[in-house]
Design a protein around this motif. Structure first.
Motif, mmCIF file in Angstrom:
data_model
loop_
_atom_site.group_PDB
_atom_site.id
_atom_site.type_symbol
_atom_site.label_atom_id
_atom_site.label_comp_id
_atom_site.label_asym_id
_atom_site.label_seq_id
_atom_site.Cartn_x
_atom_site.Cartn_y
_atom_site.Cartn_z
ATOM 1 N N ARG A 157 0.858 -1.181 0.000
ATOM 2 C CA ARG A 157 0.000 0.000 0.000
ATOM 3 C C ARG A 157 0.893 1.229 0.000
ATOM 4 N NH1 ARG A 157 -3.437 2.808 4.255
ATOM 5 N NH2 ARG A 157 -2.353 1.571 5.806
ATOM 6 N N TYR A 158 0.547 2.212 -0.871
ATOM 7 C CA TYR A 158 1.353 3.433 -0.935
ATOM 8 C C TYR A 158 0.431 4.620 -1.135
ATOM 9 C CZ TYR A 158 0.812 2.714 -5.986
ATOM 10 O OH TYR A 158 0.297 2.517 -7.240
ATOM 11 N N ALA A 159 0.854 5.729 -0.570
ATOM 12 C CA ALA A 159 0.063 6.956 -0.666
ATOM 13 C C ALA A 159 0.997 8.139 -0.519
ATOM 14 C CB ALA A 159 -1.018 6.995 0.411
ATOM 15 N N GLY A 166 -4.879 5.958 -0.875
ATOM 16 C CA GLY A 166 -3.760 5.084 -1.163
ATOM 17 C C GLY A 166 -4.123 4.058 -2.211
ATOM 18 N N LYS A 167 -3.108 3.506 -2.829
ATOM 19 C CA LYS A 167 -3.312 2.431 -3.811
ATOM 20 C C LYS A 167 -2.676 1.167 -3.277
ATOM 21 C CE LYS A 167 -3.575 5.176 -7.997
ATOM 22 N NZ LYS A 167 -2.991 5.433 -9.331
ATOM 23 N N TYR A 188 6.357 9.731 -0.569
ATOM 24 C CA TYR A 188 5.346 8.681 -0.481
ATOM 25 C C TYR A 188 5.558 7.846 0.763
ATOM 26 C CZ TYR A 188 3.391 9.326 -5.154
ATOM 27 O OH TYR A 188 2.753 9.833 -6.258
#
Lengths: 510, 184
Positions: A157-159, A166-167, A188
């Motif tokens: 998960r990253y945002a 987040g994606k 990020y």
């Protein structure tokens, strides 16, 4: 004390696991919820309003002897969690568990321990810039478990830092991932968690790792390249502007050519009469005569219809008499050399003179006599047609007999020289103008048709002098414009008309 | 003359080598566990299909099936030969038991699962052979056979089948010495 410390630590770890799992197990319909941490199986259940009941937890493998497990409890906000831990649980076999409350069966369940794995989160999560725009390299290590290295799937998960949007990317087996499509020069946050892949082992998602930050590289557009591109673009713009300005007239003509309109030829036709030509004709009938003669190039000869034939025998005789008189008078004059003895010369002179003095009166004048083979429309008495000779035929004849000259700008005295220099004979033998006598009157000043049978006469179609052309150019020559002027002194000289500003019919400009 | 005979002899040797009957050339070791995972996925499908048909799939007689329980401490204490023997005997028993179902009247879907399971067991044996795992040796007369269990339904049999593959067979393959050569 040491043992109590260990026990407290275990409970703390267990509590953390329970807290993490509590959300995951919300949808679990079974009363007894179990998970495997490492090799140990932990089962727990929730009870409200603990009224000091005695809970017993028993388990058995493959329907063999039941064994008991010590039950522990945790106090939550409005409930109590009871749990029991089975160390070194065997896998790939059926486990039967029961919960007894005060000696009575409360809950029971059959499960395989290898299907309830709750793994530790991945370790050593690192986020690094790959050097490429909008990319980050993420890598981690799997939790330390034997036999399961290739049976795990991961979720990354990253945002953007500070953002809640987040994606998530799912990664199978591999322990690294390249994040693509990121914003340049942005910080990020990245998390990772793990779960058994469900083929050999099954289980729950682990807890998220602690977030790790990474910064994407800035856009790699070289400022020098940007400057160069701008500079070249500027130069190109200036060049194109220069070209456009220097040839703006030409370009304008090409892109937006003037649409020629005949409006000035028809004054008021489009503005007053809205294009109604009939109306305009009826209104402007009188002024048509005053309209100037137009000149057009010699490429478009006009169609002339022969109307009638008129004999000029009476005129010839009178001319001859005049010429004889003149010859006798000017025998010593140098003009005699210049003068031949064309039978019609003197008569032509008289006609021209009369035409210039009184243009309108000669509208009904007669024609030349035709001598050669061509269609005659009126076979009537030639005598009667004497008066129907048109003066306009005379200069035409004059022109036809002259091959060497081109312009109309000859003086009156030069008329004879014109005739003399040609020596080609009279026109009357080779062309004629015929007007039917009877058709003239009803038509009135309508149309004048003249048919010219050009059977070899050298008609002088030489273009006019440049000075004349320049003058004509100012008045806008139209090659297709044939003015059917009833006025007899319309001179279709070499197919050219001279436009003049006078209202009345004018003869050739001498 | 002798040179010609020598050449003919060499040619004959080459031809015989190609057409040599009996043992085939040794297989390349299949260390990738994804091969076994494929068979396990198919075993999952069979187990799910059998679990769904409880009543229609019941048979009066009992089946003999291997034990699937794995105690990691005990398993890690066993050597490779013991592990291999346990796996090979279990596969043998499973193969025989599932093959006996082929004679019974089952639906087409269940029959296809039965056939696939038999085929997969044979493929797993090939994989073990490629890893130089010792073949199954039937116990000598009077010797004790490996401990087995009795199952009373087809659905239970296929549960044993999937658990056996996921457990002992996979552990054996994951720890095959051939696949770990050169790794400290």
């Amino acid at each position: 004390n040491y043992k109590s410390k260990i026990r407290r630590k275990k409970i703390f770890v267990l509590t953390c696991a329970l807290c993490t799992l509590a959300q995951l197990l919300q949808d679990e319909t079974e009363h007894i919820k179990c998970f495997v941490e490492g090799k140990d199986l932990t089962c727990f259940w929730e009870e409200r309003n603990n009224l000091h009941h005695q809970y017993t937890f028993t388990y058995s493998y493959e329907n063999k002897n039941k064994m008991a497990c010590a039950v522990s409890s945790l106090l939550a906000s409005n409930k109590t969690i009871f749990f029991c831990k089975l160390p070194k649980t065997p896998f790939f076999t059926t486990l039967d568990v029961q919960v007894l409350r005060d000696g009575r069966m409360l809950y029971t369940r059959s499960l395989n321990a290898e299907n309830f794995l709750f793994l530790d989160p991945p370790r050593n999560l690192t986020v690094m810039s790959s050097g490429k725009e909008g990319q980050l390299n993420v890598s981690w290590l799997p939790p330390p478990l034997k036999y399961m290295d290739d049976s795990m799937i991961y979720e990354v998960r990253y945002a953007v830092e500070g953002s809640n949007m987040g994606k998530v990317e799912v990664v199978k087996v591999s322990t690294m991932l390249v994040l693509l499509g990121l914003q340049s020069d942005t910080r990020y946050k990245v998390w990772v968690r793990v779960k058994p892949d469900g083929v050999a082992y099954k289980g729950y998602w682990s807890a998220w790792t602690e977030p790790v930050f990474g910064v994407t590289p800035p856009s790699d557009v070289d400022p020098l390249i940007v400057l160069l591109v701008l500079f070249i673009g500027l130069i190109l713009c200036l060049l194109s502007l220069t070209v456009i300005l220097s040839h703006h007239k030409f370009l304008l003509k090409k892109l937006w050519p003037d649409i020629p309109t005949p409006e000035h030829k028809f004054p008021g036709l489009f503005t007053v009469y809205k294009g109604d030509f009939k109306e305009w004709m009826s209104q402007n009938n009188g002024s048509m005569w005053g309209r100037s003669v137009h000149v057009y190039t010699e490429e478009l000869p006009s169609l002339l219809e022969v109307l009638s034939e008129v004999s000029r025998t009476s005129h010839d005789t009178s001319q001859r008499e005049e010429e004889e008189e003149k010859e006798s008078e000017s025998s010593d004059s140098g003009l005699t050399d210049r003068w031949r003895d064309p039978p019609h010369a003197h008569w032509l002179m008289e006609q021209l003179r009369a035409l210039q003095e009184n243009p309108e009166s000669r509208c009904q004048s007669s024609l030349l006599q035709s001598h050669d083979t061509y269609v005659t429309l009126n076979q009537g008495d030639n005598e009667q047609q004497v008066d129907d000779v048109f003066e306009e035929t005379l200069p035409l004849q004059t022109l036809f007999t002259t091959t060497g000259t081109s312009s109309l700008s000859t003086s009156h005295s030069d008329l004879g020289s014109l005739q003399q220099s040609s020596g080609s004979g009279r026109l009357s033998s080779q062309s004629s103008f015929e007007y039917p006598n009877h058709t003239w009157a009803p038509k009135g000043p309508g149309y004048a048709y003249m048919a010219v049978a050009d059977s070899g006469v050298s008609m002088d179609y030489r273009p006019m002098s440049s000075s004349r052309i320049a003058e004509l150019g100012r008045h806008r020559m139209y090659t297709n414009d044939y003015k059917n002027e009833i006025c007899p002194h319309k001179w279709p000289l070499s197919g050219q008309y001279i436009k003049s500003g006078s209202e009345s019919c004018t003869g050739p400009v001498w | 003359m002798s040179f010609f005979h020598l050449r003919l002899f060499a040619l004959l040797l080459m031809v015989l080598e190609w057409t040599r009957p009996g043992l085939s050339s040794p297989l390349r070791p299949i260390c990738d566990l994804r091969v076994l995972d494929h068979f396990i996925k198919e075993a999952w499908d069979a187990e799910a299909a059998m679990r769904a048909c409880k009543d229609a799939c019941s048979i009066a007689t009992n089946f003999t099936a291997p034990l699937t329980r794995v105690d990691f401490d005990v398993w890690e204490a066993m050597n490779i030969e013991e592990q291999a023997q346990e796996v090979q005997s279990g596969l043998h028993v499973l193969n025989e038991t599932i093959s006996s179902l082929q004679a019974s009247n089952q639906t087409d879907v269940l029959q296809s699962h039965i056939d696939a399971s038999i085929s997969n067991i044979a493929s797993i044996r090939q994989v073990l052979r490629s890893l130089s795992i010792p073949e199954y040796v039937p116990p000598a007369s009077g010797g004790e056979d490996k401990e087995m269990q009795n199952v009373s339904s087809i659905s239970e049999l296929f549960q044993v089948h999937i658990n056996f593959l996921r457990g002992k067979v996979r552990l054996l393959l994951a720890n095959a010495p051939v696949c770990h050569q050169g790794v400290s």
